[in-house]
Design an enzyme around this catalytic site. Structure first.
Site, mmCIF file in Angstrom:
data_model
loop_
_atom_site.group_PDB
_atom_site.id
_atom_site.type_symbol
_atom_site.label_atom_id
_atom_site.label_comp_id
_atom_site.label_asym_id
_atom_site.label_seq_id
_atom_site.Cartn_x
_atom_site.Cartn_y
_atom_site.Cartn_z
ATOM 1 N N GLY A 165 37.348 43.223 39.624
ATOM 2 C CA GLY A 165 36.954 42.203 38.680
ATOM 3 C C GLY A 165 35.939 42.691 37.666
ATOM 4 O O GLY A 165 35.810 42.115 36.589
ATOM 5 N N PHE A 166 35.187 43.745 38.001
ATOM 6 C CA PHE A 166 34.134 44.210 37.115
ATOM 7 C C PHE A 166 34.487 45.497 36.400
ATOM 8 O O PHE A 166 33.753 45.946 35.536
ATOM 9 C CB PHE A 166 32.838 44.411 37.913
ATOM 10 C CG PHE A 166 32.316 43.146 38.511
ATOM 11 C CD1 PHE A 166 31.867 42.121 37.707
ATOM 12 C CD2 PHE A 166 32.294 42.977 39.886
ATOM 13 C CE1 PHE A 166 31.376 40.951 38.261
ATOM 14 C CE2 PHE A 166 31.810 41.813 40.437
ATOM 15 C CZ PHE A 166 31.353 40.793 39.630
ATOM 16 N N GLY A 167 35.553 46.130 36.732
ATOM 17 C CA GLY A 167 35.894 47.376 36.062
ATOM 18 C C GLY A 167 36.902 48.189 36.844
ATOM 19 O O GLY A 167 37.484 47.727 37.822
ATOM 20 N N ASP A 189 31.302 42.732 50.580
ATOM 21 C CA ASP A 189 32.740 42.960 50.353
ATOM 22 C C ASP A 189 33.307 43.793 51.494
ATOM 23 O O ASP A 189 33.944 44.814 51.288
ATOM 24 C CB ASP A 189 32.983 43.649 49.019
ATOM 25 C CG ASP A 189 34.454 43.538 48.601
ATOM 26 O OD1 ASP A 189 35.099 42.539 48.962
ATOM 27 O OD2 ASP A 189 34.942 44.462 47.941
#
Length: 669
Positions: free
Chosen positions: A361-363, A475
């Site tokens: 989601g971030f990269g 996570d």
């Protein structure tokens, strides 16, 4: 009358033989220096070979690369009817090999007997102008040579870069020795440097099938012992019994000027005239040819220079923009942990899609390789907000200082405008979910699964209590636990894996650790049962793993929840303990979950589990809405979050961001 006729016939035969013998004896000559009038008519020159005036020397090569030159006497040496035993010749010459000042020259010079004087197809360099690849080693070459070689070549099996050799139809010498001469006064061989620029005397004597090669400095008498001796059948090399005599020389990438100062030759030792050393010229100094440059050439060179400078300037500006980074004064204290964008760009081959490990989601995450570091993983994060960046980088660096046997520390970072790059070590093994859910991987044994759980519990306990500040992972799932060394020796050692390595997700500090405990509990059930935490393909009653395991416990049949691939090869007490601990950790009431220190004690059997049952509030609940607790989410990735701490923090200015770490070694339990 008949008797007189026979006498006249015998006399005629004698005269014919005498004439033939005399013609052979006539092949004697001496050059005490070379001048154009005499030597120019008697020598056949090709390549660069020329008579240099007024120095009166025969120059075979000049100061250029890949050059060759030949000089042969214009009449062949005719063996006539002489047998190989009675055949003979004798020669003396003075040569000088002059290197370019400050450089080591080459390749060498050779005295040659050849059936043909035209050797234009021969190669320069290590072939000395004698052979090419097709003629080298061929009996049809008809070449005998004595080489003075100054470059060691693996192709020609040279012994060193200063040797003398005898060559028969090939450049690889049949016999060779390092250049030296025998001192009769000292009774030993003394080394001689061929490429010194000093004149060297060489004698080549062939008599009774024995070829002797002797060397000496210019002013010395001929030594009593030769440097090389070799028995050679000359008529086998030259079946037509004729050969031209002369010299061949060559340069390669290394250059030198190669000269013959004087030369004497005869078929008879008695008739060989010694060279008069006093009449020989001195060795010319090395000079490079100066070429006049035309004005047009100068103009073209100036234009070319300007074009090159302009091109280099444009390339510099392009590279500067391409590899531009954001650097601020406060980052100096983190200098050793900062990588240049250029190094990461090259390490990942321009962030090539073929090296992309994953996308979150971030990269995106890319595989790369850095000198002295090895394989790395580079996470590219979009971050347009400058506010809070200083705190973020400080916490990233702090994360890099974490040290635990099951964690790979962050290696460093880099940042550009609107982009942050995080660098950590790359671990090549497959993830745990590949061993749990893919049929192409061997199933994990119970001891391996238990070792995985203990290792991750140890790493989480360190993050929560052993570091200088509380660190949440947030996570934990099977796809983020990986084996090192491609899962090698899994049957003999504990699994080695990573926390969040593939995803490289962001984390926060200073908040509740219960989110990680819940995620770890779900992971315990996932590893033990061989099932994903949420599987929409399963029947409704089995769709949520937490709820189904609790239901099996309620029916006193926890064994039904165990991965069938274990095939009863497990300790029932251990498995039941792990399943119950997993349910305790996944209680939707955060206060009911044990901390990771307690989890470590339970999973290592240092302390018994507390009393609780399938009917204990919060146990086995698959959705938070049953308890009416808002803000608590349980995702299909087996991770939860409390109301006060979101599961995955969005990239905001109020959020501290960290990169997850890699488990290195299991303990083999």
């Amino acid at each position: 009358m008949a008797q007189r006729f026979y006498l006249l016939l015998l006399l005629l035969i004698f005269l014919v033989n005498l004439i033939c013998f005399s013609s052979q004896q006539d092949l004697s000559f001496v050059f005490n220096g070379f001048n154009q009038d005499q030597a120019g008519d008697e020598l056949l020159l090709d390549g660069f070979a020329r008579i240099q005036s007024p120095e009166r020397v025969l120059q075979l090569t000049d100061g250029t690369t890949q050059q060759k030159g030949h000089a042969f006497f214009n009449r062949p040496f005719d063996f006539g009817s002489a047998s190989s035993q009675s055949l003979s010749f004798f020669t003396q010459f003075v040569c000088a090999l002059v290197p370019k000042p400050g450089f080591y020259g080459g390749h060498g010079i050779a005295f040659v007997l050849s059936s043909a004087h035209n050797l234009k197809k021969a190669y320069a360099s290590s072939y000395l102008g004698l052979f090419n690849r097709s003629t080298n080693g061929s009996p049809s070459s008809h070449v005998l040579a004595v080489e003075l070689d100054t470059v060691q070549s693996a192709e020609t099996d040279d012994m060193d870069n200063n040797h003398v050799g005898i060559d028969e139809n090939r450049i690889q010498s049949v016999v060779s020795a390092s250049a030296s001469y025998y001192s009769d006064r000292e009774g030993k061989n003394i080394s001689l440097i061929l490429l010194s620029g000093d004149p060297i005397q060489v004698w080549v004597d062939y008599e009774d099938t024995l070829l002797n090669v002797t060397l000496a400095p210019l002013r010395n008498q001929k030594p009593s012992k030769p440097l090389l001796s070799r028995t050679i059948n000359l008529t086998a090399i030259f079946p037509d019994r004729k050969a031209f005599v002369g010299f061949s020389a060559a340069t390669g990438s290394s250059i030198s000027n190669q000269y013959i100062l004087g030369w004497s030759f005869s078929r008879s030792r008695r008739l060989l005239k010694s060279l008069d050393i006093s009449e020989l010229s001195t060795v010319p100094l090395f000079t490079e040819q100066k070429r006049k440059r035309s004005p047009l050439l100068i103009v073209l060179l100036v234009i070319l220079t300007l074009v090159v400078i302009g091109g280099l300037g444009g390339y510099y500006l392009y590279r500067r923009k391409k590899y531009a980074e954001v650097r601020e004064p406060w980052e100096k204290e983190y200098g050793p942990l900062r990588y240049s964008y250029e190094s990461l760009y090259k390490a990942t081959k321009g962030f090539n899609k073929d090296g992309r490990l994953g996308k979150g989601g971030f990269g995106e995450v890319y595989k790369g390789s850095l000198p002295l570091v090895g394989d790395i993983a580079v996470k590219r994060l979009s971050h347009n907000a400058e506010q809070g960046m200083k705190q973020f980088v400080a916490e990233v660096v702090t994360m890099g200082s974490l040290q635990h046997k099951n964690l790979v520390p962050l290696l460093g970072y880099c940042r550009r405008k609107g982009e942050l790059l995080l660098v950590s070590k790359y671990m090549e093994g497959g993830s745990v979910d590949q061993y749990l859910f893919n049929g192409d991987k061997p199933p994990l044994s119970w001891s391996q699964r238990l070792a995985i759980l203990r290792d991750i519990a140890s790493a989480l306990c360190y993050l929560h209590t052993g570091a200088s500040q509380v660190v949440l992972h947030r996570d934990i799932k099977a796809s983020n636990v990986m084996f090192d060394d491609h899962g090698a020796n899994l049957s003999a050692t504990a699994a080695v894996g990573t926390i969040g390595y593939m995803a490289l997700e962001l984390i926060s500090t200073g908040t509740s650790t219960k989110t990680d405990v819940y995620a770890f509990g779900a992971f315990m059930l996932e590893v033990t049962c061989g099932r994903r935490p949420f599987d929409p393909e399963m029947p409704v009653e089995k769709r949520h793993l937490v709820k189904w395991v609790c239901e099996c416990w309620r029916k006193h049949s926890l064994v039904d929840a165990i991965d069938t691939r274990l095939r009863d090869k497990f300790t029932l007490g251990e498995v039941e303990m792990v399943l119950k601990l997993g349910l305790l950790c996944t209680s939707i009431i955060p206060e009911s979950r044990p901390n990771m220190e307690k989890v470590m004690q339970y999973i290592n059997r240092d302390q018994a589990l507390p009393d609780f049952s399938p009917d204990t509030p919060g146990i086995g609940v698959s959705t938070p809405m049953v308890m009416g607790i808002p803000g608590l989410a349980i995702t299909s990735t087996s991770v939860t979050s409390s109301a006060s701490v979101p599961l995955v923090s969005p990239p905001s200015t109020n959020n501290s961001m960290f990169i997850s770490h890699t488990i290195l070694n299991g303990d083999g339990r």
